[in-house]
Design a protein around this motif. Sequence first.
Motif, mmCIF file in Angstrom:
data_model
loop_
_atom_site.group_PDB
_atom_site.id
_atom_site.type_symbol
_atom_site.label_atom_id
_atom_site.label_comp_id
_atom_site.label_asym_id
_atom_site.label_seq_id
_atom_site.Cartn_x
_atom_site.Cartn_y
_atom_site.Cartn_z
ATOM 1 N N GLN A 95 0.837 -1.201 0.000
ATOM 2 C CA GLN A 95 0.000 0.000 0.000
ATOM 3 C C GLN A 95 0.871 1.250 0.000
ATOM 4 O O GLN A 95 0.604 2.201 -0.741
ATOM 5 N N ASP A 96 1.935 1.242 0.809
ATOM 6 C CA ASP A 96 2.852 2.386 0.841
ATOM 7 C C ASP A 96 3.493 2.602 -0.530
ATOM 8 O O ASP A 96 3.671 3.745 -0.973
ATOM 9 N N ARG A 97 3.809 1.503 -1.197
ATOM 10 C CA ARG A 97 4.425 1.607 -2.517
ATOM 11 C C ARG A 97 3.438 2.203 -3.532
ATOM 12 O O ARG A 97 3.797 3.040 -4.354
ATOM 13 N N ILE A 98 2.177 1.761 -3.444
ATOM 14 C CA ILE A 98 1.144 2.300 -4.334
ATOM 15 C C ILE A 98 0.994 3.799 -4.116
ATOM 16 O O ILE A 98 0.922 4.577 -5.075
ATOM 17 N N LEU A 99 0.977 4.216 -2.859
ATOM 18 C CA LEU A 99 0.817 5.637 -2.555
ATOM 19 C C LEU A 99 2.025 6.443 -3.026
ATOM 20 O O LEU A 99 1.875 7.589 -3.477
ATOM 21 N N SER A 100 3.214 5.864 -2.935
ATOM 22 C CA SER A 100 4.419 6.548 -3.423
ATOM 23 C C SER A 100 4.358 6.721 -4.943
ATOM 24 O O SER A 100 4.674 7.790 -5.479
ATOM 25 N N MET A 101 3.931 5.650 -5.625
ATOM 26 C CA MET A 101 3.777 5.716 -7.084
ATOM 27 C C MET A 101 2.709 6.748 -7.456
ATOM 28 O O MET A 101 2.838 7.465 -8.449
ATOM 29 N N LEU A 102 1.656 6.806 -6.654
ATOM 30 C CA LEU A 102 0.575 7.748 -6.913
ATOM 31 C C LEU A 102 1.073 9.184 -6.782
ATOM 32 O O LEU A 102 0.715 10.060 -7.597
ATOM 33 N N GLU A 103 1.903 9.425 -5.779
ATOM 34 C CA GLU A 103 2.455 10.773 -5.590
ATOM 35 C C GLU A 103 3.298 11.192 -6.795
ATOM 36 O O GLU A 103 3.179 12.317 -7.283
ATOM 37 N N LEU A 104 4.109 10.260 -7.301
ATOM 38 C CA LEU A 104 4.915 10.548 -8.497
ATOM 39 C C LEU A 104 4.026 10.805 -9.701
ATOM 40 O O LEU A 104 4.291 11.696 -10.518
ATOM 41 N N ASN A 105 2.963 10.021 -9.807
ATOM 42 C CA ASN A 105 2.048 10.174 -10.936
ATOM 43 C C ASN A 105 1.386 11.545 -10.911
ATOM 44 O O ASN A 105 1.247 12.205 -11.952
ATOM 45 N N ASN A 106 0.993 11.991 -9.740
ATOM 46 C CA ASN A 106 0.346 13.297 -9.614
ATOM 47 C C ASN A 106 1.317 14.430 -9.943
ATOM 48 O O ASN A 106 0.903 15.486 -10.440
ATOM 49 N N GLN A 107 2.598 14.221 -9.645
ATOM 50 C CA GLN A 107 3.590 15.230 -10.001
ATOM 51 C C GLN A 107 3.807 15.280 -11.513
ATOM 52 O O GLN A 107 4.035 16.349 -12.077
ATOM 53 N N PHE A 108 3.710 14.119 -12.140
ATOM 54 C CA PHE A 108 3.955 14.036 -13.583
ATOM 55 C C PHE A 108 2.798 14.623 -14.378
ATOM 56 O O PHE A 108 2.988 15.246 -15.433
#
Length: 488
Positions: free
Chosen positions: A424-437
């Motif tokens: 779940q933490d990994r998904i949220l980290s990926m999500l944060e990067l996605n939102n920045q992109f």
Amino acid sequence: MSSSLSSGADFEHMFDLAPVSLWLEDYSDLKRLFDGWRAQGVTDLRSHLAQDPGRLRQCSAALKVLKVNRRTLALFAAESQQTLESNLDKVFRDDMHDAVIHELAALWAGKLEFSNQSVNYALDGRRLDVQIRARVLPGYEQDWGRVLISLEDITAQVQGALQLRRSERYARDLFEHSPVSLWVEDFSAVKALLDGVRASGIDDFKTFIKVHPEFVTRCMQEIRVIDVNQQTLRMFGASSKEMLLNNIGRVFRGEMHESFAEQLLDLWEGKTFQQREVVNYALSGDAVYIHMQFSVLADFLADWGLVLLSLVDITARKKAEAYLEYLGKHDVLTQLRNRAFYAEELNRITRKGPWPLSIIAIDLNGLKAVNDEQGHAAGDSLLRRVGEVLAKAVDPPACAARIGGDEFIVLLPGVDERSALALQDRILSMLELNNQFYPGQPVSLAIGIASCQSGDMVESAIHRADQAMYAEKTRYYQDKGVDRRYAC
């Protein structure tokens, strides 16, 4: 005196009853014509005749028919010699002119006999292919006053040979221009190798080739390609037969070793006609999926000296099948697994494990508001972004699936709740990067996790994960000060 008369009568009788067409002719005028041309300085008869077509007619007019036999009259459908002579322009025409030049050239060169194949015509219009043999009779060498000519009717042989050539050409054209790839190969060396293995006492050939894979490789190397057609060159991207055959190792590689082992096993069991699907490679390196039909030709069953293979390119069909299979198990919009695959995978895990099983339930926050305010294209963009995040974060054997409009789920077989929290933490980290992109509308997810230890607890675990997710979703909308009923 009576003996001489008797001999003359016998000659006349034999001449008249001979089983081949006989012509007794006078070539003396032709001899004088030739002598006159030589006196004028002519040395090359063929060139001299080519310069003026009328000269060939002069030569033909210089030939006098003295006598023909019964076979001649029958062959040319003439009632009498007089009828034949008065219609010689119908007998000697069209195709025969080239042959006459050959005969005249032989006489010009000083030969007293010649043979040739030519074409004449019967008075009823039939074309006659004839074998001509001519001889200046002894005693007439100086003036060519008597020439004996025999004509053998070879029409049946010539037409038979012509029909054979046509059949061969027809077969060749069918081969060359067939819409499928055709290969003619010699498998005799392969048969010799198989016979050698059998003679050594081997009964279990399947085990033999598993233990000795090099035998399969050697058999592949012993195949001799005799010919391929034009479709083969197009299929494999070769500009010529030489180019293809010089690069045959690039065509038959990889999975072909296993397919050929199966083919050898069938041959060992006497199956000289086979069909199977195989993978070859074009010279470009692209895989070519093929339906292959293999057949040892009937006249070569004893030694496999001639084998015909037809290859049909089924690459497009295979891609279509793969795409349909993909569509059956994937969500087109997000590229994740779909609900059907999720249900099938969940059923499999429920029956077989492994345990524990962790479940992550995920829901996209605010999709309805985006659809209403910005349109469904904007909403679809958010869903695709969720797919990107989950595809990057979740690795096999875990399974991420879209199971509803904005609902997603991750199945984690063999994973406990602690490891699920790490994912779940990994998904949220990926999500944060996605939102920045992606500037603009951020993606927000509500996530719930649950685990179970056996199949009878799976349904309860899914319910708990859903409840945890909905609780998270409720907190999200409370923090936003939005009524969830209108914002989902």
